[in-house]
Structures are given as C-alpha cells and as structure tokens.
Design a protein around this motif. Sequence first.
Motif, mmCIF file in Angstrom:
data_model
loop_
_atom_site.group_PDB
_atom_site.id
_atom_site.type_symbol
_atom_site.label_atom_id
_atom_site.label_comp_id
_atom_site.label_asym_id
_atom_site.label_seq_id
_atom_site.Cartn_x
_atom_site.Cartn_y
_atom_site.Cartn_z
ATOM 1 N N UNK A 48 -6.415 9.332 23.442
ATOM 2 C CA UNK A 48 -7.862 9.134 23.336
ATOM 3 C C UNK A 48 -8.248 8.110 22.278
ATOM 4 N N UNK A 49 -7.300 7.765 21.415
ATOM 5 C CA UNK A 49 -7.637 6.822 20.345
ATOM 6 C C UNK A 49 -7.662 5.412 20.904
ATOM 7 N N UNK A 50 -8.424 4.547 20.246
ATOM 8 C CA UNK A 50 -8.669 3.206 20.777
ATOM 9 C C UNK A 50 -7.383 2.442 21.059
ATOM 10 N N UNK A 51 -6.484 2.398 20.084
ATOM 11 C CA UNK A 51 -5.268 1.630 20.345
ATOM 12 C C UNK A 51 -4.098 2.581 20.619
ATOM 13 N N UNK A 52 -4.425 3.830 20.943
ATOM 14 C CA UNK A 52 -3.381 4.776 21.319
ATOM 15 C C UNK A 52 -2.784 5.527 20.146
ATOM 16 N N UNK A 53 -3.316 5.329 18.953
ATOM 17 C CA UNK A 53 -2.737 5.978 17.772
ATOM 18 C C UNK A 53 -3.815 6.607 16.904
ATOM 19 N N UNK A 54 -3.385 7.620 16.167
ATOM 20 C CA UNK A 54 -4.277 8.291 15.234
ATOM 21 C C UNK A 54 -3.547 8.486 13.913
ATOM 22 N N UNK A 55 -4.256 8.310 12.802
ATOM 23 C CA UNK A 55 -3.617 8.475 11.490
ATOM 24 C C UNK A 55 -3.875 9.875 10.945
ATOM 25 N N UNK A 56 -2.867 10.437 10.279
ATOM 26 C CA UNK A 56 -3.037 11.716 9.583
ATOM 27 C C UNK A 56 -2.674 11.495 8.130
ATOM 28 N N UNK A 57 -3.507 11.983 7.239
ATOM 29 C CA UNK A 57 -3.228 11.805 5.814
ATOM 30 C C UNK A 57 -2.167 12.815 5.389
ATOM 31 N N UNK A 58 -1.118 12.305 4.757
ATOM 32 C CA UNK A 58 -0.026 13.157 4.279
ATOM 33 C C UNK A 58 -0.314 13.584 2.845
ATOM 34 N N UNK A 59 -0.736 12.608 2.052
ATOM 35 C CA UNK A 59 -1.047 12.926 0.661
ATOM 36 C C UNK A 59 -1.817 11.755 0.059
ATOM 37 N N UNK A 60 -2.305 11.944 -1.124
ATOM 38 C CA UNK A 60 -2.888 10.806 -1.843
ATOM 39 C C UNK A 60 -1.746 9.873 -2.201
ATOM 40 N N UNK A 61 -2.050 8.610 -2.347
ATOM 41 C CA UNK A 61 -0.967 7.635 -2.549
ATOM 42 C C UNK A 61 -0.241 7.858 -3.882
ATOM 43 N N UNK A 62 -1.024 8.066 -4.950
ATOM 44 C CA UNK A 62 -0.406 8.056 -6.264
ATOM 45 C C UNK A 62 0.681 9.109 -6.467
ATOM 46 N N UNK A 63 0.398 10.393 -6.215
ATOM 47 C CA UNK A 63 1.459 11.387 -6.417
ATOM 48 C C UNK A 63 2.692 11.101 -5.556
ATOM 49 N N UNK A 64 2.470 10.629 -4.335
ATOM 50 C CA UNK A 64 3.592 10.355 -3.432
ATOM 51 C C UNK A 64 4.466 9.237 -3.989
ATOM 52 N N UNK A 65 3.818 8.284 -4.609
ATOM 53 C CA UNK A 65 4.574 7.126 -5.111
ATOM 54 C C UNK A 65 5.356 7.449 -6.387
ATOM 55 N N UNK A 66 5.191 8.658 -6.906
ATOM 56 C CA UNK A 66 6.005 9.051 -8.057
ATOM 57 C C UNK A 66 7.404 9.476 -7.638
ATOM 58 N N UNK A 67 7.645 9.515 -6.325
ATOM 59 C CA UNK A 67 8.971 9.895 -5.819
ATOM 60 C C UNK A 67 9.952 8.739 -5.910
ATOM 61 N N UNK A 68 11.247 9.111 -5.823
ATOM 62 C CA UNK A 68 12.300 8.090 -5.717
ATOM 63 C C UNK A 68 12.610 7.907 -4.232
ATOM 64 N N UNK A 69 12.936 6.692 -3.860
ATOM 65 C CA UNK A 69 13.243 6.396 -2.459
ATOM 66 C C UNK A 69 14.659 5.855 -2.332
ATOM 67 N N UNK A 70 15.272 6.192 -1.185
ATOM 68 C CA UNK A 70 16.642 5.707 -0.952
ATOM 69 C C UNK A 70 16.706 4.944 0.369
ATOM 70 N N UNK A 71 17.873 4.364 0.633
ATOM 71 C CA UNK A 71 18.043 3.597 1.881
ATOM 72 C C UNK A 71 17.578 4.435 3.061
ATOM 73 N N UNK A 72 16.826 3.801 3.945
ATOM 74 C CA UNK A 72 16.394 4.493 5.166
ATOM 75 C C UNK A 72 15.022 5.136 5.033
#
Length: 522
Positions: A48-72
């Motif tokens: 039903x979405x215009x371009x076929x996609x819908x966004x869902x908020x997972x979290x605010x950006x700042x707290x999420x960006x305090x995580x460490x990220x690895x390959x993949x």
Amino acid sequence: MAQKIQKNDHVIMKRDPSFLAKAETLLPTIHQNIIYPQNIITIAQDPDAIDGYLAHVVSEAQPYLNHCFQSGDSFILDLGTHAVGYLSFLCQSVGSPPDAPAHLKFTFGETLCEVVEPFNQYRGWLSQSWLQQHDEYVDVLPAQVNLARRYCFRYLKIEVISLSPKYQIMFKDIKVKTVSSAPDSCIEYHCDDIQLAKIDQVSVLTLRNCMQEVFEDGPKRDRRLWLGDLRLQALVNSVTFQHYDLVRRCLYLFAGHRREDGMVSANIFVRPEVVADDTFLFDYSLFYVDILYHYFNETKDSQTVKELWPIALKQIELGLSRCDKQGLVTDGDDWWSFIDWHDQLNKQGASQGVLIYCLDKALHLAQIFEPEILPKLQQHLDHLKQASHQLWDAELGFYVSGSQRQVSYATQIWMILADVGDLAHQQTLMNNLLSSPPEIGMNTPYLRHHYILALFKLGLHEKAIEEMKAYWGKMVELGADTFWELFDPENPNYSPYGSKIINSYCHAWSCTPAWFIRQYSL
Ligand code: RAM
C-alpha cells in the motif's frame, strides 16, 4: 534509447565574456546548517505504500550509534527531513589494534526505495552513476571522515563491508552540513487551510534545496540549471525568498554561451567553467522571454533587461522561423520540444501555444525596450493565433496536434494559456477537457502546473485548488518532504527513465503550489 538524449557535438557555440563575467559576480553566498540523524529505521515491503516500502523506527539515532559494529553489520539512518549537503563523522576502532583498513559503504536515498533496491539491478537509460553511493576505505583509525561529494538524501544506509576480526568500529558525530543559497528567512504566509499550508511548506523546502550556485532542477539529478525549471523557480522565488540576483545570474549564464544562431541552450553546466549543453528545446528557449518578462515585472531592473532583451527577442525570431506560411509551428522528426515527459505526446499543438504565449510576453517587453517593432510583433501574434484555428476540431471540441491529429491535455492547456479564442471558447474547451479527459494525459508536475494555471486563468479557482490538493496533497500524504519530479497517482512506479530509483524526489518544477497559494491568496 539514445534518441531520448540529444547529442549535437557538431554545433558551433559562441561565448559572451561580458555576460559570463556578470554571472560570475552574482555567484551566491552558500548558507550552511548542521543537522544530525534522528532515527534508525528498518524498511519493510508494503504493497500500500507509494514506492512499495514502509519505514519502522528501531530507535533514536544517538543511543544506537553508541554501539560497536563489525564486518557485515549495516543500519539505516533517517535524518527526519530531506537534506542537501556533506556527510562527515568520526570513525574509531575498538579492540585490538586495527590491522586492516575499514571498508564502509554508504547508500543515500531521497526515498526508501533507493536504499533498499540494489543499484546493480538498475536498467534505466539514464546513467547509473546518478545513483548516490560511496565506498570509503579508512586506512588509519581513528579518522575524521568528510565525504567530498555533495549528497541529497533523507535516508542513509551504512554498511560495514569489511574490517578484520581483531577490531570493531564506532561512529561518532555523524552529521550533515546542509547547503543552500536560499536565505534562512522566507516570506511568511499564513494559510488557514491546513492541507494547503503543508503543501506550501513542502514547496518552499523543495525550492530551498534546489537553490545552490544556480537554480538546480534537482539536487540529486540533474544538479544543473535547466531553463524550463528556472522559469517556475523564478516564480516561486518571487513570493518566497526573493533572491532576484540568483535569477539574474541564471539569465546571464544562458546569455553567456549560446548557439551560433543565438539560440539559448536548454541547460547549463557551471563547472569547471560555464558550458551550455548541446541540447536545445523549442519551448525552453522561448521561455527565456517569459523569465525576463517576469524578472522585469518583479524588479523593474531595466538595465539588465535592456541588455538581455535582444537575446530574448532572438528566441522569438527563431521560434517564428519554425512556422509555415500560414503561421503554424511545423512538426517533424528534426526538432525537440519538451512540454512533458510522454513518449506518445505530439508536441506541435502545445508548442504553437508556447510560441504565442511567449510572443505575447515579448510584446509587453517591446513596449518598453523596442517600441518600434511592436506593430510587427503584433502582426505575428495575430497571424499565429489565426493559424491555431486550423488545429481546432469542432466535432471533437478539442485542438489536435500533428499529422495524426492527436488530442492531448498538453495541447488544450497551452491553447488556453496562449489565449487563443475568446473566453467563452476557452471555457468550453476546459469543460470538454474536464468531462472527456484525453487519453494522452499529464505525466509530470511540470505539465500539471500549467493545467492548474489554465484553471485559474479561467476563474475556476475551486477546481484548481481541488486538483492541487489531489495531486500535490497526495504526495504530502504519501510522505513527501519535498515534491517529486514525477508523480502519477494511478501508477506510482512511473519513471520516463526506466526505473523509479533514478527519479529525482526534490524537483524544481514541482515547487509551484507555493506560488499559486500565495499569488491567489488561498
Ligand atoms: C529532465 C529534468 C529537468 C527537465 C528536463 C527537460 O532531465 O527533469 O528538470 O527540465 O528533463
């Protein structure tokens, strides 16, 4: 599909250093702001979405960006608004010493579909290089990374393609330095109608984000000065930012590099130096006159207009030279007129209307800048209007175009705007258009603008507002922060380029509701 792109590299062009020098002195100040990502989102398919996609908020950006990220690992940032500017961040390593470069991939999207659909599956006829992505290899960590290219986006996918197992990374201070030559302040307008007020706000942001060193058509694509787009931007500019020097600069740019016979190009590149593209469009060149006319009405800057008037007049002469003895624009395979993105559209009828419309504007300018040619121009105008009657099909109640006698929206709209026939005739024509919509419809907000303009011209204000709400209002309803280059409510995937991911979603020619709203005090 090469026939969709003009390639006229044999054409001889002339430079006019004095016009180019004036354009250079009018180079605008670029205003900057810093914005930060708001949320982390996931994207799900939604029919039903215009371009076929819908966004869902997972979290605010700042707290999420305090995580460490690895390959993949990968994640999608949402800025919360459409932005044009430069991305930067600090990349730090965590764990053992970083014993291999960090390979990161960035995918920028004005819309959700651009960050979801793989670019390597793109099969359109415009270059894939327009799709916004970047691979960054960070050799030494920590590193302050400032991406050199200007991007245009609301969504940003960051993929950690490859690190070594010995270390992870963190992103600090991810931000975007936004850029625009529009002043921070804009003429305020209060509109009681909530939907129109929102449409106005989205229009203004569209214009703001397109205002750079020139009025760009779209900051994602084509990122350059197109004459047809400039004309509509100049209108909206006059009721919002009133940055008339930018309009003036653009007028000088078109004047500064022209075809040998004086024709102005359809679009201009400004870097590394000013170069007019070897693309020429019958209607766009003529619109130079209309832009100059509007600029004069707004500014009364007779010095500039006097200087540029001969260039404007030349466009009329060239337009007239395409007419047959009877005064009809000749059709054929040897010319290009834009009018709308539509494969089947025959352009003759609408171009006849554009020529008359611009000739009328030339007449107004001639009254002040060259009154002695007024009788000649008037004669041409009468002749062209008279000739237009040949395109009238009384049985159908429509104007027809080309040897196939095609009936299209575009032809009717432009005949009304050209003021062919008396008011009663034009009203009958509009009624016919509303009651029996032609199969050849309107594909762009650009042609829609002219449709709305024709409705206002005939005093059909309510219908004009209703149509504006149904079209631009629908884009807002579908989540537009800025107005799109293409929109067909019946076919949301429409793209004349073969793929919607190459469409521009902040497009100059779509920002005109702000002008209608303010001009008609809605
Ligand atoms: C496309 C762009 C531009 C337009 C031309 C004719 O490249 O959308 O805005 O003016 O077509």
